[in-house]
Write a protein that holds these residues in place. Structure first.
Motif, mmCIF file in Angstrom:
data_model
loop_
_atom_site.group_PDB
_atom_site.id
_atom_site.type_symbol
_atom_site.label_atom_id
_atom_site.label_comp_id
_atom_site.label_asym_id
_atom_site.label_seq_id
_atom_site.Cartn_x
_atom_site.Cartn_y
_atom_site.Cartn_z
ATOM 1 N N ALA A 113 0.823 -1.207 0.000
ATOM 2 C CA ALA A 113 0.000 0.000 0.000
ATOM 3 C C ALA A 113 0.855 1.254 0.000
ATOM 4 O O ALA A 113 0.558 2.213 -0.718
ATOM 5 N N GLU A 114 1.909 1.271 0.815
ATOM 6 C CA GLU A 114 2.818 2.416 0.864
ATOM 7 C C GLU A 114 4.220 1.910 1.178
ATOM 8 O O GLU A 114 4.399 0.832 1.761
ATOM 9 N N ALA A 115 5.211 2.723 0.810
ATOM 10 C CA ALA A 115 6.606 2.383 1.079
ATOM 11 C C ALA A 115 7.425 3.659 1.096
ATOM 12 O O ALA A 115 7.012 4.686 0.532
ATOM 13 N N GLY A 116 8.582 3.621 1.738
ATOM 14 C CA GLY A 116 9.441 4.794 1.774
ATOM 15 C C GLY A 116 10.821 4.454 2.294
ATOM 16 O O GLY A 116 11.069 3.363 2.828
ATOM 17 N N THR A 117 11.736 5.391 2.127
ATOM 18 C CA THR A 117 13.106 5.272 2.635
ATOM 19 C C THR A 117 13.221 6.124 3.890
ATOM 20 O O THR A 117 12.650 7.214 3.971
ATOM 21 N N HIS A 118 13.983 5.634 4.875
ATOM 22 C CA HIS A 118 14.149 6.385 6.115
ATOM 23 C C HIS A 118 14.905 7.688 5.843
ATOM 24 O O HIS A 118 16.044 7.665 5.368
ATOM 25 N N ALA A 119 14.277 8.810 6.127
ATOM 26 C CA ALA A 119 15.002 10.086 6.085
ATOM 27 C C ALA A 119 15.932 10.198 7.286
ATOM 28 O O ALA A 119 16.944 10.887 7.242
ATOM 29 N N GLU A 122 16.313 7.848 13.456
ATOM 30 C CA GLU A 122 15.911 8.186 14.814
ATOM 31 C C GLU A 122 14.566 7.519 15.080
ATOM 32 O O GLU A 122 13.614 7.676 14.313
ATOM 33 N N PRO A 123 14.472 6.708 16.144
ATOM 34 C CA PRO A 123 13.276 5.866 16.325
ATOM 35 C C PRO A 123 11.960 6.621 16.273
ATOM 36 O O PRO A 123 11.005 6.166 15.634
ATOM 37 N N GLY A 124 11.885 7.772 16.937
ATOM 38 C CA GLY A 124 10.636 8.506 16.958
ATOM 39 C C GLY A 124 10.189 8.936 15.567
ATOM 40 O O GLY A 124 9.000 8.854 15.233
ATOM 41 N N ARG A 125 11.134 9.352 14.729
ATOM 42 C CA ARG A 125 10.780 9.790 13.383
ATOM 43 C C ARG A 125 10.336 8.612 12.524
ATOM 44 O O ARG A 125 9.387 8.711 11.746
ATOM 45 N N VAL A 126 11.028 7.488 12.665
ATOM 46 C CA VAL A 126 10.647 6.300 11.897
ATOM 47 C C VAL A 126 9.234 5.868 12.279
ATOM 48 O O VAL A 126 8.381 5.612 11.418
ATOM 49 N N VAL A 127 8.979 5.792 13.575
ATOM 50 C CA VAL A 127 7.662 5.354 14.042
ATOM 51 C C VAL A 127 6.581 6.326 13.583
ATOM 52 O O VAL A 127 5.502 5.916 13.135
ATOM 53 N N LEU A 174 6.647 0.591 19.861
ATOM 54 C CA LEU A 174 5.972 0.636 18.570
ATOM 55 C C LEU A 174 4.459 0.753 18.696
ATOM 56 O O LEU A 174 3.744 0.653 17.697
ATOM 57 N N THR A 175 3.941 0.967 19.899
ATOM 58 C CA THR A 175 2.489 0.970 20.073
ATOM 59 C C THR A 175 1.816 2.088 19.279
ATOM 60 O O THR A 175 0.634 1.976 18.939
ATOM 61 N N ALA A 176 2.550 3.151 18.946
ATOM 62 C CA ALA A 176 1.960 4.236 18.168
ATOM 63 C C ALA A 176 1.605 3.803 16.752
ATOM 64 O O ALA A 176 0.890 4.523 16.044
ATOM 65 N N LEU A 177 2.081 2.635 16.319
ATOM 66 C CA LEU A 177 1.752 2.157 14.976
ATOM 67 C C LEU A 177 0.301 1.716 14.859
ATOM 68 O O LEU A 177 -0.201 1.540 13.752
ATOM 69 N N VAL A 178 -0.357 1.529 15.980
ATOM 70 C CA VAL A 178 -1.760 1.106 15.962
ATOM 71 C C VAL A 178 -2.645 2.326 16.168
ATOM 72 O O VAL A 178 -2.575 2.979 17.218
ATOM 73 N N PRO A 179 -3.470 2.668 15.182
ATOM 74 C CA PRO A 179 -4.289 3.879 15.296
ATOM 75 C C PRO A 179 -5.483 3.721 16.223
ATOM 76 O O PRO A 179 -6.150 4.701 16.531
#
Length: 398
Positions: A113-119, A122-127, A174-179
């Protein structure tokens, strides 16, 4: 605990109905595009029973049926597909350099559905970036989303990331990954999940005991027994790269010394060539393999890495006694680039009684999508239960 004998007749009938439905859905998952006739034959269902079960699954938006192509004599049949309004799971794959989000219906096949490269790593930004993508998927599919499952290049313990040499992380939430807090969040090591997928759908299908080993940044993998990965007491099992098969003078980013990780990937090849550690060991290693044919020094460095890989793999075979070994990631290109060195090291490392009949060592067939498939497998295993189907049916009929 209440025994089945102690349940009311209506409860026993309901459970039996779900068992039949689950069996049909598992066949569709095992072989997308299966016909109703073949499904009924495999499950030993009468035509009437197959018709009744599939009709109920259609009513609950769990399957759809389309006419099958005519094939000689016999009654016409249909092809089973996931219903377009049916349940889905979201699978995420967080790798060293990039990430991907896939939506998976009941056929078990992830669709990106979506994909990207890590800018930034830093864990917070990735999450945050991935969480936003998951939210968009959830907004599009609504309550059809039944779970979020994450494959991550990290050590996973008690369902959470505790360390990642590949990403430079320690513990990350990683709990923020769940909306939505009502949605289950499942987190697994990427190599472990890839091995589970190979055992379910790939090169190790049907094997009672399968060993999956992959090289990306270091070595990962899992032992799969009867279709289930062995993850240990806390879920952190399968960290093959941190076995002390390497040089004890070298300290690994994990904190230990002598890790096998440092002997087989792009960092090892760079060290043999006298070059600094690469930022992306996986890409560096592949580039070295591509250059090896025309450069003797590079060929020698690749051969040393292949030898270190073969020797360590022999130790795993001696320890686990698998029916088959599957190689994922860079492991197969490394073996192919220096087959003589790999084969010699593997044979020399095997116990004598194994050498005449070693387990086959084969390439994984799911390739770079293995972890996504594994994340989807894990999530669907939770959805395709009596409880999962009951919850879906209650929402559909409520």
């Amino acid at each position: 605990m209440t025994s089945s004998a102690g349940r009311s007749p209506s409860a026993r009938a309901r459970d039996a109905r779900w068992r039949g439905a689950l069996a049909v859905l598992e066949e569709m998952r095992r072989e997308p595009g299966i016909t109703r006739a073949v499904m009924a034959q495999r499950l030993g269902l009468t035509t009437g029973s197959a018709t009744e079960i599939t009709a109920r699954l259609r009513e609950l938006a769990l399957i759809a049926e389309t006419p099958a192509a005519a094939s000689g004599r016999g009654r016409p049949t249909t092809v089973l597909h996931p219903h377009p309004d049916g349940p889905v799971v979201v699978a995420a794959d967080i790798r060293q350099e990039d990430w991907r989000i896939a939506v998976t219906a009941l056929d078990g096949r992830p669709r990106i559905a979506e994909a990207g490269t890590h800018a930034s790593r830093e864990p917070g930004r990735v999450v945050d970036v991935i969480a936003a993508a998951v939210r968009r998927v959830r907004e599009h599919h609504g309550d059809r989303v039944r779970a979020v499952s994450v494959a991550v290049a990290a050590t996973v313990r008690h369902g959470g990331v505790v360390q990642s040499a590949a990403l430079g992380w320690d513990a990350v939430d990683l709990t923020a990954l769940v909306p939505d807090s009502r949605l289950p969040l499942l987190v697994g090591n990427d190599a472990t999940l890839a091995g589970a997928a190979e055992a379910r759908y790939g090169a190790a299908t049907g094997a009672a005991t399968a060993l999956h080993v992959t090289i990306e940044v270091g070595v990962g993998g899992t032992l799969v027994v009867d279709g289930r990965p062995v993850v240990g007491a806390t879920g952190a099992g399968g960290e093959f790269g941190h076995l002390p098969f390497g040089d004890p003078a070298l300290r690994c980013p994990c904190g230990a010394t002598g890790c096998w990780d440092l002997m087989v990937d792009g960092r090892a090849i760079a060290r043999h060539l006298g070059e600094p550690p690469p930022r992306d060991p996986r890409s560096y290693a592949q580039a070295a393999v591509d250059r090896a044919a025309g450069n003797g020094l590079v060929r020698s460095a690749v051969g040393r890495a292949a030898s270190g890989f073969g020797r360590g793999l022999a130790g795993l075979v001696n320890a686990f006694d698998p029916d088959i070994v599957t190689l994922g990631g860079f492991a197969e290109p490394l073996r192919a680039a220096a087959a003589a060195e790999f084969d010699t090291a593997l044979a020399d490392g095997l116990m004598r009684f194994r050498r005449s009949d070693p387990p086959p060592v084969v390439a994984a067939v799911l390739g770079g999508d293995g972890a996504l498939h594994g994340a989807a497998v894990t999530a669907l295993d939770g959805v395709l239960t009596e409880e999962g189907l009951s919850a879906w049916a209650a929402e559909r009929t409520g």
